[in-house]
Design a protein around this motif. Structure first.
Motif, PDB file in Angstrom:
ATOM      1  N   LEU A 106       0.914  -1.221   0.019  1.00 26.03           N
ATOM      2  CA  LEU A 106       0.024  -0.144   0.002  1.00 26.03           C
ATOM      3  C   LEU A 106       0.873   1.164  -0.020  1.00 26.03           C
ATOM      4  O   LEU A 106       0.662   2.035   0.988  1.00 26.03           O
ATOM      5  CB  LEU A 106      -0.971  -0.069   1.119  1.00 26.03           C
ATOM      6  CG  LEU A 106      -1.931  -1.159   1.466  1.00 26.03           C
ATOM      7  CD1 LEU A 106      -2.760  -1.106   2.410  1.00 26.03           C
ATOM      8  CD2 LEU A 106      -2.520  -1.599   0.111  1.00 26.03           C
ATOM      9  N   VAL A 107       1.619   1.474  -1.057  1.00 24.92           N
ATOM     10  CA  VAL A 107       2.436   2.499  -1.187  1.00 24.92           C
ATOM     11  C   VAL A 107       1.947   3.357  -2.348  1.00 24.92           C
ATOM     12  O   VAL A 107       1.738   2.973  -3.453  1.00 24.92           O
ATOM     13  CB  VAL A 107       4.040   2.219  -1.512  1.00 24.92           C
ATOM     14  CG1 VAL A 107       4.885   3.286  -1.725  1.00 24.92           C
ATOM     15  CG2 VAL A 107       4.347   1.276  -0.374  1.00 24.92           C
ATOM     16  N   GLY A 108       1.854   4.637  -2.242  1.00 29.86           N
ATOM     17  CA  GLY A 108       1.229   5.532  -3.085  1.00 29.86           C
ATOM     18  C   GLY A 108      -0.105   5.446  -3.346  1.00 29.86           C
ATOM     19  O   GLY A 108      -0.765   4.648  -2.771  1.00 29.86           O
ATOM     20  N   ASP A 109      -0.725   6.250  -4.239  1.00 22.50           N
ATOM     21  CA  ASP A 109      -2.154   6.302  -4.295  1.00 22.50           C
ATOM     22  C   ASP A 109      -2.535   6.513  -5.845  1.00 22.50           C
ATOM     23  O   ASP A 109      -3.533   6.907  -6.176  1.00 22.50           O
ATOM     24  CB  ASP A 109      -2.799   7.604  -3.526  1.00 22.50           C
ATOM     25  CG  ASP A 109      -2.350   8.890  -3.979  1.00 22.50           C
ATOM     26  OD1 ASP A 109      -1.348   9.026  -4.787  1.00 22.50           O
ATOM     27  OD2 ASP A 109      -2.901   9.669  -3.491  1.00 22.50           O
ATOM     28  N   GLU A 139       9.671  -2.798  -9.115  1.00 24.46           N
ATOM     29  CA  GLU A 139       9.661  -2.676 -10.754  1.00 24.46           C
ATOM     30  C   GLU A 139       8.005  -2.367 -10.962  1.00 24.46           C
ATOM     31  O   GLU A 139       7.454  -3.460 -11.626  1.00 24.46           O
ATOM     32  CB  GLU A 139      10.300  -3.557 -11.449  1.00 24.46           C
ATOM     33  CG  GLU A 139      11.642  -3.653 -11.089  1.00 24.46           C
ATOM     34  CD  GLU A 139      12.599  -4.697 -11.908  1.00 24.46           C
ATOM     35  OE1 GLU A 139      12.002  -5.762 -11.990  1.00 24.46           O
ATOM     36  OE2 GLU A 139      13.571  -4.712 -11.860  1.00 24.46           O
ATOM     37  N   PRO A 140       7.334  -1.593 -10.428  1.00 16.47           N
ATOM     38  CA  PRO A 140       5.830  -1.372 -10.763  1.00 16.47           C
ATOM     39  C   PRO A 140       5.512  -1.168 -12.004  1.00 16.47           C
ATOM     40  O   PRO A 140       6.254  -0.688 -12.990  1.00 16.47           O
ATOM     41  CB  PRO A 140       5.684  -0.161  -9.881  1.00 16.47           C
ATOM     42  CG  PRO A 140       6.459   0.526  -9.724  1.00 16.47           C
ATOM     43  CD  PRO A 140       7.653  -0.287  -9.706  1.00 16.47           C
ATOM     44  N   GLY A 202     -11.703   1.814 -17.052  1.00 17.80           N
ATOM     45  CA  GLY A 202     -10.605   2.738 -16.506  1.00 17.80           C
ATOM     46  C   GLY A 202      -9.772   2.531 -15.460  1.00 17.80           C
ATOM     47  O   GLY A 202      -9.217   3.386 -14.882  1.00 17.80           O
ATOM     48  N   ALA A 203     -10.038   1.397 -14.899  1.00 16.53           N
ATOM     49  CA  ALA A 203      -9.329   1.122 -13.613  1.00 16.53           C
ATOM     50  C   ALA A 203      -7.817   1.097 -13.575  1.00 16.53           C
ATOM     51  O   ALA A 203      -7.096   0.743 -14.845  1.00 16.53           O
ATOM     52  CB  ALA A 203      -9.575  -0.233 -13.079  1.00 16.53           C
ATOM     53  N   ARG A 204      -7.021   1.992 -12.855  1.00 14.94           N
ATOM     54  CA  ARG A 204      -5.517   1.716 -12.856  1.00 14.94           C
ATOM     55  C   ARG A 204      -5.097   0.574 -12.157  1.00 14.94           C
ATOM     56  O   ARG A 204      -5.138   0.578 -10.844  1.00 14.94           O
ATOM     57  CB  ARG A 204      -5.096   3.171 -12.160  1.00 14.94           C
ATOM     58  CG  ARG A 204      -5.539   4.450 -12.825  1.00 14.94           C
ATOM     59  CD  ARG A 204      -5.256   5.679 -12.070  1.00 14.94           C
ATOM     60  NE  ARG A 204      -6.011   5.457 -10.597  1.00 14.94           N
ATOM     61  CZ  ARG A 204      -5.627   6.415  -9.771  1.00 14.94           C
ATOM     62  NH1 ARG A 204      -4.607   7.315 -10.019  1.00 14.94           N
ATOM     63  NH2 ARG A 204      -6.409   6.187  -8.896  1.00 14.94           N
ATOM     64  N   TYR A 205      -4.560  -0.454 -12.791  1.00 16.83           N
ATOM     65  CA  TYR A 205      -4.361  -1.668 -12.185  1.00 16.83           C
ATOM     66  C   TYR A 205      -2.648  -1.792 -12.188  1.00 16.83           C
ATOM     67  O   TYR A 205      -2.216  -2.008 -13.024  1.00 16.83           O
ATOM     68  CB  TYR A 205      -4.876  -2.894 -13.125  1.00 16.83           C
ATOM     69  CG  TYR A 205      -4.810  -3.975 -12.365  1.00 16.83           C
ATOM     70  CD1 TYR A 205      -3.613  -4.592 -11.504  1.00 16.83           C
ATOM     71  CD2 TYR A 205      -5.857  -5.133 -12.585  1.00 16.83           C
ATOM     72  CE1 TYR A 205      -3.789  -5.839 -11.088  1.00 16.83           C
ATOM     73  CE2 TYR A 205      -5.841  -6.401 -11.937  1.00 16.83           C
ATOM     74  CZ  TYR A 205      -4.984  -6.814 -11.301  1.00 16.83           C
ATOM     75  OH  TYR A 205      -4.603  -7.971 -10.733  1.00 16.83           O
ATOM     76  N   LYS A 206      -2.174  -1.717 -10.956  1.00 20.61           N
ATOM     77  CA  LYS A 206      -0.756  -1.787 -10.746  1.00 20.61           C
ATOM     78  C   LYS A 206      -0.194  -2.710 -10.105  1.00 20.61           C
ATOM     79  O   LYS A 206      -1.016  -3.614  -9.089  1.00 20.61           O
ATOM     80  CB  LYS A 206      -0.381  -0.390  -9.734  1.00 20.61           C
ATOM     81  CG  LYS A 206       1.065  -0.442  -9.295  1.00 20.61           C
ATOM     82  CD  LYS A 206       1.149   0.812  -8.379  1.00 20.61           C
ATOM     83  CE  LYS A 206       2.380   1.139  -8.228  1.00 20.61           C
ATOM     84  NZ  LYS A 206       2.824   2.687  -7.182  1.00 20.61           N
TER      85      LYS A 206
END
Length: 334
Positions: A106-109, A139-140, A202-206
């Motif tokens: 859970l790093v960043g938003d 390495e995201p 449109g989900a941002r899937y990291k």
């Protein structure tokens, strides 16, 4: 409850008494976890009691019981409706979180969904100490709909590794804004379907490559013996997504390829069902009546026979298989 506790862990469980305690305990030890919701999905054993025995007394564990089995999609939707934390994490009843998973994840938003690497652990060693996992470079990267769908087309003979096995943490706000839920008709591929529809919206899937999820692998797993009707519903789910507007040409190509892949598995399974129930002659006549299905049936039968031949040549070891990882990752010095 600490201010960092923002995660609801959802565990849908059926006849999971031997493993549910480890799953619940691994969730409750995480300081980011605000609530753990176990749904006993019509178990015939003491799943609920085993889950309760793992309670740490913090008041974060909620156990919901269903009188009849409704499937993982219904169970997860039921749990989401009975929870409130802003982040949702799915944990299978025979799996576990590695300690500190959410500290790293859970790093960043900059995400709506975020997933990490999975270590697959042989069930014969799963009762031992928690596996020692290397530190992998994060390495995201971000998945789009095309890469996600293509990453869910399995290859026979390859180690289990589809991207759909990832267990992302999901933002409740994104799910609610877009009216998303698990499709309760699906008992196979319900995760794939939800994530594909989220990406379409449109989900941002990291994805990060550090490892925080332990998946237990059993030799007698049912994952390779899906019901014929479930395979049919999954390729129909692809068609339902294709019927929505906005996928784009490349995504449509990928979705159609996945649909053909699942339909081929369905046709083979249907042929084998008829063969088992009515004999080879009747199954063959049925296949000939569906010429478009013949390549899937012939190819699938040939591949099954080749797999069986290879299995006879390879002696079965009683020793546990070494852990492996879903995502190729680069180890770094601690």
């Amino acid at each position: 409850m600490p201010s960092t506790a923002t995660v609801c862990v959802i565990i849908a469980a059926k006849d999971a008494a031997p493993t549910i305690g480890r799953a619940v305990g691994s969730a409750l030890r995480e300081k980011h976890v605000a609530e753990v919701v176990v749904v006993d999905d019509g178990s015939a054993d003491r799943t609920a009691e085993a889950a309760l025995a793992a309670d740490d007394g913090s008041g974060r564990l909620l156990i919901l019981r269903l009188d009849a089995n409704r499937g993982p999609s219904f169970a997860r939707n039921h749990a989401i409706a009975h929870s409130s934390a802003p982040l949702i994490a799915i944990l299978d009843a025979d799996d576990f979180f590695l300690e500190g998973r959410f500290d790293r994840l859970l790093v960043g938003d900059d995400w709506d969904f975020v997933a990490d690497n999975i270590v697959f652990v042989d069930a014969r060693s799963a009762g031992h100490a928690e596996p020692v996992v290397p530190d992998f470079a994060a390495e995201p990267r971000f998945l789009d709909l095309v890469s996600f769908v293509e990453g869910n087309i399995s290859r026979r003979g390859a180690a289990r590794g589809e991207i759909g096995f990832l267990k992302p943490v999901m933002r409740r706000s994104f799910i609610e804004v877009h009216g998303l839920a698990y499709d309760e008709k699906l008992r196979l591929g319900e995760d794939y379907d939800l994530y594909a529809r989220a990406l379409l919206n449109g989900a941002r899937y990291k994805v990060v490559h550090g490892c925080g999820y332990g998946a237990v692998v059993r030799a007698d797993s049912l994952s390779g013996r899906h019901r014929t009707a479930d395979l049919k519903r999954l390729y129909e789910a692809d068609r339902a997504i294709l019927a929505l507007s906005g996928a784009g040409d490349r995504a449509e190509v990928a979705l159609r390829r996945h649909e053909r892949h699942m339909r081929a598995r369905y046709e083979l399974r249907r042929f084998l069902d008829v063969k088992a129930e009515q004999g080879l002659a009747r199954a063959g006549l049925g296949a000939l009546a569906r010429p478009a299905a013949l390549p899937a049936i012939v190819g699938g039968v040939a591949a099954d026979k080749l797999d069986a031949f290879r299995a006879r040549l390879s002696p079965t070891s009683a020793q546990p298989v070494l852990p492996r990882y879903l995502l190729a990752a680069r180890a770094v010095q601690k």
